[in-house]
Write a protein that holds these residues in place. Structure first.
Motif, PDB file in Angstrom:
ATOM      1  N   GLU A  34      39.448  28.839  33.293  1.00 52.56           N
ATOM      2  CA  GLU A  34      39.982  29.957  33.215  1.00 52.56           C
ATOM      3  C   GLU A  34      40.909  30.017  31.826  1.00 52.56           C
ATOM      4  O   GLU A  34      40.646  31.160  31.060  1.00 52.56           O
ATOM      5  N   LYS A  38      40.574  32.392  28.593  1.00 51.35           N
ATOM      6  CA  LYS A  38      41.871  33.495  28.270  1.00 51.35           C
ATOM      7  C   LYS A  38      41.865  33.170  26.694  1.00 51.35           C
ATOM      8  O   LYS A  38      42.336  34.175  26.027  1.00 51.35           O
ATOM      9  N   ASP A 130      50.724  36.529  30.562  1.00 54.16           N
ATOM     10  CA  ASP A 130      49.799  36.152  31.731  1.00 54.16           C
ATOM     11  C   ASP A 130      50.467  36.149  32.900  1.00 54.16           C
ATOM     12  O   ASP A 130      50.635  34.991  33.580  1.00 54.16           O
ATOM     13  N   VAL A 145      43.940  37.719  36.919  1.00 60.79           N
ATOM     14  CA  VAL A 145      42.521  37.359  37.424  1.00 60.79           C
ATOM     15  C   VAL A 145      42.776  38.478  38.651  1.00 60.79           C
ATOM     16  O   VAL A 145      43.524  38.784  39.458  1.00 60.79           O
ATOM     17  N   ILE A 150      38.428  37.585  34.942  1.00 61.54           N
ATOM     18  CA  ILE A 150      39.819  37.776  33.943  1.00 61.54           C
ATOM     19  C   ILE A 150      39.683  38.997  33.597  1.00 61.54           C
ATOM     20  O   ILE A 150      38.522  39.638  33.139  1.00 61.54           O
TER      21      ILE A 150
END
Length: 179
Positions: A34, A38, A130, A145, A150
């Motif tokens: 993930e 990102k 985030d 998410v 994402i």
């Protein structure tokens, strides 16, 4: 022969414990994947923002709070944003964030984003956060998410207030654009 409830309970507890231990490395691997994605998003964001002309050779990308990327973002160090090279700076708080060109705000604690945005008010610093509602809270770009993917939201108004322009090509890819 029938097992006693205590033996069954102990066996089930042990089994659940083993399953959790087995799942932990997979969870860490998923988290690493993930944050690898990102980090790629962050790099692309940097290249789709209009920055004020400058002769500075360094582009400071600051990470505020606990660094969720770990080594996943280290690969951006030295890459180009226009004619400048990225320098990664990790900060535990908001001291000195106005010297950054872009700031990534980690997800927790909840008040970190607000404190960081307040410290950057009026500064030409791209804010990336985030958390699910980051763009609505005033971050220029918010990663989240959704449906195991994402995605990001963009706050054009916040970028404009800081003197930055987010490319229309990037805005077309945003899940939500706040004007």
């Amino acid at each position: 022969m029938r097992a006693s409830p205590r033996i069954v309970w102990t066996a089930l507890t042990a089994l659940v414990g083993l399953l959790l231990l087995a799942a932990a490395p997979a969870a860490r691997a998923n988290e690493a994947a993930e944050y690898r994605l990102k980090a790629a998003f962050v790099y692309n964001f940097l290249n789709f923002v209009e920055w004020a002309p400058t002769a500075e050779p360094v582009f400071s990308l600051c990470i505020v709070g606990n660094d969720p990327f770990g080594a996943e973002i280290d690969g951006l160090a030295g890459k180009a944003v226009g004619t400048r090279r990225i320098e990664l700076v990790r900060k535990s708080g908001t001291d000195g964030v106005r010297a950054c060109h872009a700031v990534f705000v980690a997800a927790a604690p909840a008040d970190r984003l607000g404190r960081t945005l307040e410290a950057l008010r009026g500064a030409p610093v791209l804010t990336i956060a985030d958390s699910a509602d980051a763009a609505r809270q005033g971050a220029m770009l918010g990663l989240r998410v959704a449906n195991s993917r994402i995605v990001f939201d963009a706050n054009v108004q916040a970028a404009r207030a800081a003197g930055l322009t987010i490319s229309s090509r990037l805005l077309r890819l945003a899940s939500e654009v706040i004007q």
